[in-house]
Write a protein that holds these residues in place. Sequence first.
Motif, PDB file in Angstrom:
ATOM      1  N   ALA A  19     -15.539   2.918 -13.305  1.00  0.00           N
ATOM      2  CA  ALA A  19     -14.664   1.781 -13.016  1.00  0.00           C
ATOM      3  C   ALA A  19     -13.656   1.662 -14.154  1.00  0.00           C
ATOM      4  CB  ALA A  19     -15.489   0.513 -12.908  1.00  0.00           C
ATOM      5  N   PRO A  20     -12.384   1.440 -13.827  1.00  0.00           N
ATOM      6  CA  PRO A  20     -11.385   1.361 -14.891  1.00  0.00           C
ATOM      7  C   PRO A  20     -11.558   0.107 -15.751  1.00  0.00           C
ATOM      8  CG  PRO A  20     -10.404   0.871 -12.745  1.00  0.00           C
ATOM      9  CD  PRO A  20     -11.812   1.294 -12.489  1.00  0.00           C
ATOM     10  N   ARG A  21     -11.157   0.242 -17.014  1.00  0.00           N
ATOM     11  CA  ARG A  21     -11.224  -0.919 -17.902  1.00  0.00           C
ATOM     12  C   ARG A  21     -10.209  -1.970 -17.466  1.00  0.00           C
ATOM     13  NH1 ARG A  21     -10.867   3.148 -22.703  1.00  0.00           N
ATOM     14  NH2 ARG A  21     -10.300   4.332 -20.845  1.00  0.00           N
ATOM     15  N   PRO A  22     -10.503  -3.232 -17.766  1.00  0.00           N
ATOM     16  CA  PRO A  22      -9.575  -4.295 -17.370  1.00  0.00           C
ATOM     17  C   PRO A  22      -8.181  -4.040 -17.947  1.00  0.00           C
ATOM     18  CG  PRO A  22     -11.610  -5.228 -18.223  1.00  0.00           C
ATOM     19  CD  PRO A  22     -11.682  -3.763 -18.470  1.00  0.00           C
ATOM     20  N   ALA A  23      -7.160  -4.420 -17.180  1.00  0.00           N
ATOM     21  CA  ALA A  23      -5.786  -4.175 -17.604  1.00  0.00           C
ATOM     22  C   ALA A  23      -4.948  -5.413 -17.316  1.00  0.00           C
ATOM     23  CB  ALA A  23      -5.237  -2.964 -16.857  1.00  0.00           C
ATOM     24  N   ALA A  24      -3.642  -5.309 -17.590  1.00  0.00           N
ATOM     25  CA  ALA A  24      -2.726  -6.425 -17.377  1.00  0.00           C
ATOM     26  C   ALA A  24      -2.778  -6.876 -15.911  1.00  0.00           C
ATOM     27  CB  ALA A  24      -1.305  -6.010 -17.742  1.00  0.00           C
ATOM     28  N   ALA A  25      -2.378  -8.097 -15.685  1.00  0.00           N
ATOM     29  CA  ALA A  25      -2.496  -8.702 -14.357  1.00  0.00           C
ATOM     30  C   ALA A  25      -1.811  -7.867 -13.273  1.00  0.00           C
ATOM     31  CB  ALA A  25      -1.911 -10.116 -14.385  1.00  0.00           C
ATOM     32  N   TRP A  26      -0.621  -7.343 -13.578  1.00  0.00           N
ATOM     33  CA  TRP A  26       0.102  -6.572 -12.544  1.00  0.00           C
ATOM     34  C   TRP A  26      -0.641  -5.302 -12.162  1.00  0.00           C
ATOM     35  CZ3 TRP A  26       2.131  -1.652 -13.567  1.00  0.00           C
ATOM     36  CH2 TRP A  26       2.211  -1.268 -14.924  1.00  0.00           C
ATOM     37  N   VAL A  27      -1.360  -4.734 -13.132  1.00  0.00           N
ATOM     38  CA  VAL A  27      -2.139  -3.529 -12.853  1.00  0.00           C
ATOM     39  C   VAL A  27      -3.356  -3.891 -11.998  1.00  0.00           C
ATOM     40  CG1 VAL A  27      -3.420  -1.614 -13.874  1.00  0.00           C
ATOM     41  CG2 VAL A  27      -1.388  -2.537 -15.040  1.00  0.00           C
ATOM     42  N   GLU A  28      -4.020  -4.962 -12.415  1.00  0.00           N
ATOM     43  CA  GLU A  28      -5.206  -5.395 -11.666  1.00  0.00           C
ATOM     44  C   GLU A  28      -4.844  -5.680 -10.218  1.00  0.00           C
ATOM     45  OE1 GLU A  28      -8.209  -5.259 -12.512  1.00  0.00           O
ATOM     46  OE2 GLU A  28      -8.103  -5.011 -14.684  1.00  0.00           O
ATOM     47  N   SER A  29      -3.687  -6.286 -10.032  1.00  0.00           N
ATOM     48  CA  SER A  29      -3.276  -6.625  -8.681  1.00  0.00           C
ATOM     49  C   SER A  29      -2.967  -5.358  -7.870  1.00  0.00           C
ATOM     50  CB  SER A  29      -2.099  -7.609  -8.766  1.00  0.00           C
ATOM     51  OG  SER A  29      -1.116  -7.282  -7.835  1.00  0.00           O
ATOM     52  N   GLU A 113      -1.564   2.808 -22.292  1.00  0.00           N
ATOM     53  CA  GLU A 113      -0.814   1.839 -23.083  1.00  0.00           C
ATOM     54  C   GLU A 113       0.019   0.933 -22.172  1.00  0.00           C
ATOM     55  OE1 GLU A 113       2.251   2.624 -26.522  1.00  0.00           O
ATOM     56  OE2 GLU A 113       0.465   3.905 -26.684  1.00  0.00           O
ATOM     57  N   ALA A 114       0.633   1.535 -21.192  1.00  0.00           N
ATOM     58  CA  ALA A 114       1.478   0.763 -20.269  1.00  0.00           C
ATOM     59  C   ALA A 114       0.656  -0.276 -19.518  1.00  0.00           C
ATOM     60  CB  ALA A 114       2.167   1.700 -19.287  1.00  0.00           C
ATOM     61  N   PHE A 115      -0.605   0.069 -19.262  1.00  0.00           N
ATOM     62  CA  PHE A 115      -1.466  -0.826 -18.488  1.00  0.00           C
ATOM     63  C   PHE A 115      -1.779  -2.128 -19.222  1.00  0.00           C
ATOM     64  CE2 PHE A 115      -3.742   2.160 -15.245  1.00  0.00           C
ATOM     65  CZ  PHE A 115      -2.594   2.145 -14.478  1.00  0.00           C
ATOM     66  N   THR A 146      -4.608   5.700  -7.352  1.00  0.00           N
ATOM     67  CA  THR A 146      -4.015   4.437  -7.806  1.00  0.00           C
ATOM     68  C   THR A 146      -5.101   3.432  -8.185  1.00  0.00           C
ATOM     69  OG1 THR A 146      -2.099   4.759  -6.379  1.00  0.00           O
ATOM     70  CG2 THR A 146      -2.486   2.524  -7.167  1.00  0.00           C
ATOM     71  N   ALA A 147      -6.152   3.391  -7.385  1.00  0.00           N
ATOM     72  CA  ALA A 147      -7.212   2.417  -7.611  1.00  0.00           C
ATOM     73  C   ALA A 147      -7.960   2.661  -8.916  1.00  0.00           C
ATOM     74  CB  ALA A 147      -8.180   2.424  -6.433  1.00  0.00           C
ATOM     75  N   LEU A 148      -8.070   3.929  -9.320  1.00  0.00           N
ATOM     76  CA  LEU A 148      -8.989   4.231 -10.423  1.00  0.00           C
ATOM     77  C   LEU A 148      -8.397   4.946 -11.639  1.00  0.00           C
ATOM     78  CD1 LEU A 148     -11.966   5.471  -8.222  1.00  0.00           C
ATOM     79  CD2 LEU A 148     -11.717   3.210  -9.249  1.00  0.00           C
TER      80      LEU A 148
END
Lengths: 428, 251
Positions: A19-29, A113-115, A146-148
């Motif tokens: 599972a990917p690590r938590p990221a900025a809101a736009w990424v999570e969305s 980094e962008a995330f 994209t999801a992962l």
Amino acid sequence: MGELKRESAAEALLTRHNAPRPAAAWVESARRAAQARMLAIGAAGRRDEYWRYTNPAALNTAEAPDVEILELEETPVFDGVDKLLITFVDGIYRPDLSDSLSGEHIEITTLEEAFSADIHWAESVFGVLEGNGQSPVSRPFAVLNTALAEQGVVIRATGKVSKPVALRYVRESTRSDVLLHHVIRVESGADLSVLENGAGGARLNTVMEIDVADGGAFHHLRAQGRDHARLATTHMFARLGTESTFKSFTLSVNGKLTRNEVVIDIMGDNTKASVAGASLGDGDFLHDDTIFITHDAVNCESRQVFKKVLKNGATGVFQGKILVQPDAQKTDGYQISQGLLLDDDSNFLAKPELEIYADDVACSHGSTCGAIDENSLFYLMSRGVHRAEAQNMMIVAFLDEAIQEIESEALAEDIRSRLLGWTERHSA
Amino acid sequence: MFEIKNLKASLEDEDKQILKGMDLKIGAGEVHAIMGPNGSGKSTTSYVAAGKGGYVVDEGEVLLNGVDLLELEPDERAAQGLFLAFQYPVEIPGVGNMTFLRTAVNSQRKLRGEEELNAAQFLKLVREKAKSLKIDAEMLKRPVNVGFSGGEKKRNEILQMAMLEPKMCILDETDSGLDVDAMKLVSEGVNALRDGKRSFLVITHYQRLLDHIKPDVVHIMADGKIIKSGGPELALEVEHNGYADLLNEVA
């Protein structure tokens, strides 16, 4: 596959990677949207219209297969090119093996980094072009990516970038199951070249989203080399603005299963797009090029040029579509796919498609499959050229129309010499 | 020098014999011409000698300086010194004329155990020969015969001949599709290669070519073999009277 089974297969895919690590809101969305998309479209199955020729089973398994790593004596392709090198080893960015991520007219960061940052333009590209490209044909492995995916590069070109960005994918582990996601924006009037090569992992899944603004130019050259065990599914999603240029060429040699999907939306007038490929298979290998170009603007030109040389049971697949929307008048579409079978054991499977809703367009397409022309062979031999060498000359000649699509003459020559090397090693 | 002995050959795909006991002997430095009605086996003779697929040799020999060519691959025959100027030179898209010529020249040199020409040596030689045939450099850069006019294709054949310096040249209807000026140019190219040692077999329908390339011997071929041989006057006779008299005479 039934609906339920497809959905559970999709769930299985979503859980097979970490599972990917938590990221900025736009990424999570974007990730949440991709997860939902994945469950909605389901996993790829043999009954899907666009998976009939290529069995996705080896791409769907829970784990990547244990592969043997092929040691090559040959110098890696693009070694002699002056470039900005970015290296990933088994799917992980390696700053120690990369050049510094900076240059004139270019902003580069890693996806990781962008995330964690707010990059406004990336928000309108990441998962967006891929999402747009899911209709009318679904591309499950791209959604999964994209999801992962957590690794890749984010590039913004703001002017003419002098050196190409070279993405090198190294494989060290025998079981790496790699996801790489690149997000690229070519600003108005900017010019960017991207090179890709290397095995990357035991199983490689890449997505490259490319947003080319008005008057921008994007060039892409990829070499999928002689790693026989290659299991790769790659995707390019491009959105092209007015008077922009997009060119992509891929050389594929051997490899167990290589599926290259390219989805291009031509959104602005007077734009040119070209996707080309040359592939060589000697053995139980499969190359699949699945292309979808949508013309949604006036006076645009698109080209699809694919040539495949096959022997000893190799299979070449081409599924190419040109869709011309009602308002895309003056479209000039060209599509050619050709298979050269060097024996009776090989297969070339082609599905050219044209769907045209505008009335003032010129679309030409052709697909052929055949053996070496005996008359030409005799002509060359009657001048003293040995049979094997004459045949090699004809193979390289057959592939040349695709190679001519490469913008840079120096890079085209490099590819030609690799092809010649292959034909010499694989002469009967 | 060059000798065809009792050659019988059939089409591979059909049970049809085309050559039915062909005999021909050409000495060093000689020019022979073969004329004959359509379907008499003139082109087949050239193809079988050069080793084109699609034919089965039922009997006979084709000897060049004592070596039986029929045992050899087409490229080996070329290295022995045989050259066939094609009636219809083949277009090969994607193969550059220069690359092709250089590969051919060096392949033959290699097979004969001679040193290969380097790029500079080759270029100098090809430019020199091309100039005398009025072939411009642009034409050499193009793919083999692609987009060439009929005349250009035939001149290209003669250029290849000049570069490869064969011992025995077969010209299969080299005059077909040529206008008067082109025929003259091609003939001059051929005549420039006559050196008293090199031999030629000129296959043609028309006496006119033989005004330019003067033969020592003219043969008339019909139904798969030579039915009459003579001097250049035989060609003139055919030009005036056609083949009917000759065919009747033999029958």
